[in-house]
Motif scaffolding. Sequence first.
Motif, PDB file in Angstrom:
ATOM      1  N   GLU A 606       0.820  -1.211   0.000  1.00 33.77           N
ATOM      2  CA  GLU A 606       0.000   0.000   0.000  1.00 33.77           C
ATOM      3  C   GLU A 606       0.853   1.260   0.000  1.00 33.77           C
ATOM      4  OE1 GLU A 606      -4.053  -1.652   2.205  1.00 33.77           O
ATOM      5  OE2 GLU A 606      -2.611  -0.465   3.344  1.00 33.77           O
ATOM      6  N   ASP A 607       1.918   1.273   0.788  1.00 32.42           N
ATOM      7  CA  ASP A 607       2.777   2.459   0.847  1.00 32.42           C
ATOM      8  C   ASP A 607       3.470   2.704  -0.491  1.00 32.42           C
ATOM      9  OD1 ASP A 607       2.065   2.908   3.443  1.00 32.42           O
ATOM     10  OD2 ASP A 607       3.928   2.177   4.330  1.00 32.42           O
ATOM     11  N   PHE A 608       3.936   1.626  -1.113  1.00 32.89           N
ATOM     12  CA  PHE A 608       4.644   1.776  -2.385  1.00 32.89           C
ATOM     13  C   PHE A 608       3.710   2.336  -3.454  1.00 32.89           C
ATOM     14  CE2 PHE A 608       6.177   0.406  -6.516  1.00 32.89           C
ATOM     15  CZ  PHE A 608       7.530   0.725  -6.461  1.00 32.89           C
ATOM     16  N   PHE A 609       2.532   1.741  -3.579  1.00 32.21           N
ATOM     17  CA  PHE A 609       1.630   2.159  -4.649  1.00 32.21           C
ATOM     18  C   PHE A 609       0.862   3.438  -4.323  1.00 32.21           C
ATOM     19  CE2 PHE A 609       2.339  -2.265  -5.963  1.00 32.21           C
ATOM     20  CZ  PHE A 609       2.740  -2.006  -7.271  1.00 32.21           C
ATOM     21  N   MET A 660      20.400 -15.935 -17.303  1.00 28.34           N
ATOM     22  CA  MET A 660      19.004 -15.949 -16.876  1.00 28.34           C
ATOM     23  C   MET A 660      18.361 -14.610 -17.209  1.00 28.34           C
ATOM     24  SD  MET A 660      19.300 -17.818 -13.129  1.00 28.34           S
ATOM     25  CE  MET A 660      17.557 -17.625 -12.785  1.00 28.34           C
ATOM     26  N   ARG A 661      17.087 -14.653 -17.551  1.00 32.20           N
ATOM     27  CA  ARG A 661      16.359 -13.427 -17.885  1.00 32.20           C
ATOM     28  C   ARG A 661      15.392 -13.057 -16.759  1.00 32.20           C
ATOM     29  NH1 ARG A 661      16.627 -11.900 -23.289  1.00 32.20           N
ATOM     30  NH2 ARG A 661      17.734 -13.364 -24.646  1.00 32.20           N
ATOM     31  N   LEU A 662      15.401 -11.794 -16.382  1.00 28.59           N
ATOM     32  CA  LEU A 662      14.505 -11.283 -15.354  1.00 28.59           C
ATOM     33  C   LEU A 662      13.588 -10.231 -15.965  1.00 28.59           C
ATOM     34  CD1 LEU A 662      16.983 -10.806 -12.356  1.00 28.59           C
ATOM     35  CD2 LEU A 662      15.522 -12.780 -12.849  1.00 28.59           C
ATOM     36  N   VAL A 663      12.322 -10.305 -15.596  1.00 29.30           N
ATOM     37  CA  VAL A 663      11.345  -9.309 -16.037  1.00 29.30           C
ATOM     38  C   VAL A 663      11.351  -8.157 -15.036  1.00 29.30           C
ATOM     39  CG1 VAL A 663       8.926  -8.858 -16.557  1.00 29.30           C
ATOM     40  CG2 VAL A 663       9.941 -11.081 -17.116  1.00 29.30           C
ATOM     41  N   VAL A 664      11.493  -6.933 -15.545  1.00 31.17           N
ATOM     42  CA  VAL A 664      11.603  -5.758 -14.682  1.00 31.17           C
ATOM     43  C   VAL A 664      10.481  -4.777 -15.026  1.00 31.17           C
ATOM     44  CG1 VAL A 664      13.092  -3.887 -13.901  1.00 31.17           C
ATOM     45  CG2 VAL A 664      14.108  -6.057 -14.659  1.00 31.17           C
ATOM     46  N   PRO A 665       9.627  -4.452 -14.060  1.00 33.26           N
ATOM     47  CA  PRO A 665       8.547  -3.486 -14.332  1.00 33.26           C
ATOM     48  C   PRO A 665       9.099  -2.068 -14.445  1.00 33.26           C
ATOM     49  CG  PRO A 665       8.557  -4.055 -12.014  1.00 33.26           C
ATOM     50  CD  PRO A 665       9.585  -4.936 -12.675  1.00 33.26           C
ATOM     51  N   ARG A 666       8.293  -1.189 -14.990  1.00 36.37           N
ATOM     52  CA  ARG A 666       8.632   0.224 -15.107  1.00 36.37           C
ATOM     53  C   ARG A 666       7.693   1.020 -14.221  1.00 36.37           C
ATOM     54  NH1 ARG A 666       7.082   1.822 -19.997  1.00 36.37           N
ATOM     55  NH2 ARG A 666       8.463   3.634 -20.073  1.00 36.37           N
ATOM     56  N   VAL A 667       8.248   1.897 -13.401  1.00 39.84           N
ATOM     57  CA  VAL A 667       7.422   2.671 -12.472  1.00 39.84           C
ATOM     58  C   VAL A 667       7.792   4.140 -12.549  1.00 39.84           C
ATOM     59  CG1 VAL A 667       7.252   0.709 -10.896  1.00 39.84           C
ATOM     60  CG2 VAL A 667       8.976   2.461 -10.489  1.00 39.84           C
ATOM     61  N   GLU A 668       6.893   4.985 -12.080  1.00 39.23           N
ATOM     62  CA  GLU A 668       7.167   6.409 -11.958  1.00 39.23           C
ATOM     63  C   GLU A 668       6.489   6.921 -10.701  1.00 39.23           C
ATOM     64  OE1 GLU A 668       5.572   8.412 -15.359  1.00 39.23           O
ATOM     65  OE2 GLU A 668       3.529   8.445 -14.564  1.00 39.23           O
ATOM     66  N   PRO A 669       7.031   7.980 -10.102  1.00 40.52           N
ATOM     67  CA  PRO A 669       6.397   8.522  -8.894  1.00 40.52           C
ATOM     68  C   PRO A 669       5.075   9.190  -9.204  1.00 40.52           C
ATOM     69  CG  PRO A 669       8.227   9.918  -9.559  1.00 40.52           C
ATOM     70  CD  PRO A 669       8.253   8.711 -10.457  1.00 40.52           C
ATOM     71  N   ILE A 670       4.187   9.179  -8.236  1.00 45.81           N
ATOM     72  CA  ILE A 670       2.914   9.882  -8.350  1.00 45.81           C
ATOM     73  C   ILE A 670       3.122  11.282  -7.801  1.00 45.81           C
ATOM     74  CG2 ILE A 670       0.506   9.964  -7.592  1.00 45.81           C
ATOM     75  CD1 ILE A 670       0.652   6.899  -7.314  1.00 45.81           C
ATOM     76  N   ARG A 671       2.967  12.267  -8.647  1.00 52.30           N
ATOM     77  CA  ARG A 671       3.226  13.648  -8.231  1.00 52.30           C
ATOM     78  C   ARG A 671       1.996  14.248  -7.570  1.00 52.30           C
ATOM     79  NH1 ARG A 671       8.621  14.011  -7.990  1.00 52.30           N
ATOM     80  NH2 ARG A 671       9.623  13.361  -9.914  1.00 52.30           N
TER      81      ARG A 671
END
Length: 671
Positions: A606-609, A660-671
């Motif tokens: 919850e804190d992250f999102f 090995m391949r890792l899937v990495v999400p893309r995020v941005e801060p909520i302004r």
Amino acid sequence: MAYLRLLVATALFFCVTATGVFPVRAAQDPFPLYDCITPNVAFWRDIYGKYPSSQGVLHDKRDLRIIYEVLDIEGIWENGARERDRQRIERAKARYLEIFKSLAAGAPPQTREEKRVAALFGARATPEDFRLAQENIRFQSGQKDNFRKGLIRSGAYLEEIKEIMASYGVPEDLAYLPHVESSFNYKAYSKFGAAGIWQFTESSGKQFKLDVDYAIDERRDPLKATHAAARMLRHNYEKLGTWPLAVTAYNHGINGMMRAKAAKGDYERIFQEHESELFKFASRNFYSEFLAAREVAKNYPAFFGPLPIEPPVNSKGVVLPNYALVDDLVKHLKVDLETFKALNPALREPVYKGQKLIPKGYEVRVPQQGKIVRLADNIPPQILKEDQAQTTMYQVRQGDTAFSIARQHGVTVTDLLRGNGLDDQAVLCPGQNLRIPGPDERGRVRLVATERKKGEIQHLIGLTPKTAVQPGAEFGPVAKAEGVPVAALGAPPLKAASEPEGVAAQTPAKGAQCPPLNPAKVLGNLGVEVVKKQGKTHGIIRVEAEETLGHYARWLGVRAWDLRRLNNLRYEQSLTANQKIKIPLAKGSKARFEAQRYEFHKEIVEDFFAAYRLLEGTRTYRVTQGDTIWSLCENEFELPFWLIKKYNESVNFAQLKPGMRLVVPRVEPIR
């Protein structure tokens, strides 16, 4: 070599500011300006007071006097600007790397650009100097506009923060350190879980007496967190003996700085000579950043002109004698909810949703107004409760539906879904963890108007034709608040004995796939497997991301050392994801452990999102030799391990192998 000599060259012992030149005597100031860091302080002074976030500098990260270029950037996260800025910076770096490559080969500078760059290193520069420069080129974005906002915000608490510092016997100028940590952003939250203006992590906050759990997070309260920061800084000073070392330890950690002091002796030698895997640019520059921030903040009119500094917050603290529901307390105090929230930033959303009560002994802050203060000093006993609201967790199994889960626990489907951020079209996946709403949050609705159309009210409380509820269960409080009969709200009759046709929020048919991953949901096996052997009972759990033995010990009320001995673990041996751990079980401890474990992970998610959002698409990273998941998360992905794990559930992170391949999400801060 000339480049290395340049790194440690003696600078003039003065400080140049927009207001002039003034000497700094180390004997009179607990925060001396050493010769070796004068260029660094000047660099950060420009970052804070000259360059806005729409500009940045390409520079040498070991000698901050070497500025290659000032770049214009967008300096925002929206609409792909971050990626465009990254590409612009990488193109600029590539140009300089080509120049360094040519100069490192021993060729004399030919072009105008090559001559300009070579001149930055002085006439005695060698090819080796330019070879080293290739490894040290770095970009730093400007922060003038963010620093300005921080100065305005700081007025609300700065003087009180100085008083707190003085009460602990530490220099009151440490009150300017949050400018470096967070720009005095009270809502600041890092990708790795550091929160508040002092940017405490959960573990460091608890170490210095901050309460952090699903109900409250005192890291977010600027005053409570300042007490913890003062304790930490005083502890650092007592261990290290000087304030430059104590301030650096705030960033680098006390143990790392004690090792550095043992190896090098004093701050100046540490700054110039200390090298370690963890003592990098941020730690080396932290004290310089603090000195620059203090100077800019104290002399802000010279950098920004007049500013509308926020006035000090005028509030009074009142200690709650017992637990209380926030709605009951706010109603008694006759304070609007937004004012109460602003004065009590440590209270987390579960408190405002009725999932948790304001804890017993918590110091509630109220406006310093006579009538409100009198009400706060005379809280009626009928709104106080003896115990905290307890969480009940349920892990979804194949074949479950929202109706069957709700009926099993005696709650309405509407409450179950809304309490878990779901709607009636949601698909429940086996392994998903749900919380069962408690009595104080069932049927709770906040209405912002006294008159609503029937359809608007139904939409507000989450009712749909497919939602299964007990007759009148949701509508009674709403009807009373609206001053209309229950029937006027269209409460649907329901066959409570059986599941209604077409009900949604159920698990997929056996063999069918769950919908795409939703990282904002709490997944993973958080339950305890009960094992009985030779008349004794114990539990088995599998380690989830971010968990430590310290967490297990706290949730069980035992010592971490006892858990180490029970599991034959060496001191400081790290846990790995999915590792089996044996835990002792006393009467009732299984349910308490599972509830606290669930709340821990729910809090992280919850804190992250609340601070970051996911962007469309992901990228793929190919593991190389020497990679560890911790180095990748910190340096390559800049994302927490728990989030990476959600996208790579089948990966054994304890045994990463090249290729090995890792899937990495893309995020941005909520302004």
